[in-house]
Motif scaffolding. Sequence first.
Motif: not given
Length: 113
Positions: A33-43
């Motif tokens: 998840n993005s809060d934990a920093g284990t999911l990084v998203l870049d549009d």
Amino acid sequence: DEVLRPGVFSRSIRSGKKILALWGHDTGKPLANSDAGTLVLDDRQDGLHVTIHPDPNVSWGKDALLAVSRGDINGFSCVFSPTDDNYSDDGFLERLDADLWEVSRKWSRFLDH
């Protein structure tokens, strides 16, 4: 027929709300998840780029790492709520802005359809 325009998720990603990565859209099998920093998203201009760091100590995390390394999975699907749309001259529904909620694994055999 719909088209997601470049940057459609940029506002949502910048908002800082939690976005999930799930194994098969199963809320009982979180990968990151993005809060934990284990999911990084870049549009980006060429689409949504996703980096998932699953926990290899849980069974679905191990499954995800193995399936990706073997090439069984090479894409993802996402859950979003459109917030701004437009119809193009050729009749396609263009998604201009959307709230991104979740990304999930997608088997490669579905990518050709």
